[in-house]
Design a protein around this motif. Structure first.
Motif, short mmCIF file in Angstrom:
data_model
loop_
_atom_site.label_atom_id
_atom_site.label_comp_id
_atom_site.label_asym_id
_atom_site.label_seq_id
_atom_site.Cartn_x
_atom_site.Cartn_y
_atom_site.Cartn_z
N LEU A 60 0.84 -1.20 0.00
CA LEU A 60 0.00 0.00 0.00
C LEU A 60 0.87 1.25 0.00
CD1 LEU A 60 -2.62 1.61 0.39
CD2 LEU A 60 -2.53 1.03 2.82
N TYR A 61 1.87 1.26 0.86
CA TYR A 61 2.80 2.40 0.94
C TYR A 61 3.52 2.60 -0.40
CZ TYR A 61 6.71 5.25 2.66
OH TYR A 61 7.63 6.25 2.84
N ASP A 62 4.03 1.53 -0.96
CA ASP A 62 4.76 1.62 -2.22
C ASP A 62 3.85 2.07 -3.37
OD1 ASP A 62 7.20 0.98 -1.17
OD2 ASP A 62 7.14 -1.13 -1.76
N ALA A 67 2.75 6.91 -7.25
CA ALA A 67 1.98 7.93 -7.94
C ALA A 67 2.70 9.27 -8.01
CB ALA A 67 0.63 8.12 -7.25
N ILE A 68 3.80 9.41 -7.27
CA ILE A 68 4.57 10.65 -7.29
C ILE A 68 5.36 10.74 -8.59
CG2 ILE A 68 6.47 11.93 -6.22
CD1 ILE A 68 5.61 10.84 -3.54
N THR A 109 13.09 3.83 -2.17
CA THR A 109 14.34 3.70 -2.92
C THR A 109 14.24 4.41 -4.27
OG1 THR A 109 14.74 1.56 -1.86
CG2 THR A 109 16.02 2.06 -3.82
N ARG A 110 13.09 4.29 -4.92
CA ARG A 110 12.88 4.96 -6.21
C ARG A 110 13.03 6.48 -6.08
NH1 ARG A 110 7.81 7.08 -7.61
NH2 ARG A 110 7.66 7.81 -9.76
N VAL A 115 16.16 11.79 -6.22
CA VAL A 115 16.56 12.97 -5.44
C VAL A 115 18.08 13.09 -5.38
CG1 VAL A 115 16.60 13.97 -3.13
CG2 VAL A 115 14.45 13.14 -4.08
N TYR A 116 18.74 11.99 -5.08
CA TYR A 116 20.21 12.05 -4.98
C TYR A 116 20.85 12.33 -6.34
CZ TYR A 116 20.42 10.73 -0.10
OH TYR A 116 20.31 10.73 1.27
#
Length: 210
Positions: A60-62, A67-68, A109-110, A115-116
């Protein structure tokens, strides 16, 4: 929310129902037994798709983090970082209970990968990049966690705050009392943007001391 038609049970159907339960009744309502009841199936049917409640919550979290939208190019720079954190903030304010569902999976992780990449491609030193990313995540989660109780603050709220500040004894709280006459107003979105901007506008090319 209607039950799933017979023969249409799937990962997506289960996660959609789990999301609905989480948003309307809280994370505690997301159990295998409750999901099975709402979907009109036996609990064992869900184990065909997920091994446990914990696996459902992780998925659910993933699924929500998936969706981001992220910038397509690693050259999007700090604006790309801002875009991701705004989307993360929006997600957490729309689904506040998700903050208790867990983290550290593929969704995290995605986003971390992107971001990094954006920070490092902006010429930011690696240790500084870690500090910036960690600060942004903590700030965003903290901002979202108090959003629900403060999102409705309006002009009337700020008028009451200023009045209460003017009532403070000047000899004990001189600075706070002074804000009674000149207290800047912020929406919760403005506070979030302000804090994110401050984190990203420090001297990003100066390495942090170990």
């Amino acid at each position: 929310m209607p039950r799933a038609p017979r023969g249409t049970l799937s990962h997506q159907v289960i996660l959609e129902r789990a999301t609905h339960l989480m948003d309307t009744e809280g994370l505690g309502a997301v159990t295998v037994r409750r999901l099975a009841k709402d979907l009109g199936v036996q609990p064992m049917a869900l184990y065909t798709y997920f091994k446990s409640k914990e696996e459902i919550l992780a998925a659910l979290y993933d699924s929500l983090l998936a969706a981001i939208e992220v910038p397509e190019s690693p050259d999007a720079g700090l604006d790309g970082v801002r875009q991701i954190m705004r989307e993360f903030f929006r997600l957490l304010t729309e689904h506040p209970a998700i903050m208790k569902a867990g983290s550290g999976g593929q969704g995290d992780t995605r986003l971390a990968e992107v971001v990094y990449a954006l920070l490092l491609n902006s010429g930011i030193e690696r240790r500084t990049a870690v500090g910036i990313a960690s600060s942004l995540v903590r700030f965003t989660i903290g901002s979202a966690s108090i959003y629900q109780e403060r999102a409705g603050w309006n002009a009337d709220h700020w008028s009451k705050v200023r009045h209460s500040l003017r009532e403070l004894p000047a000899e004990r709280y001189p600075v706070m009392r002074s804000f009674g006459d000149d207290l800047p107003e912020f929406t919760q979105e403005e506070v979030f943007e302000f804090g994110m901007d401050r984190i990203l506008r420090t001297d990003l090319n100066e390495p942090l001391e170990p």
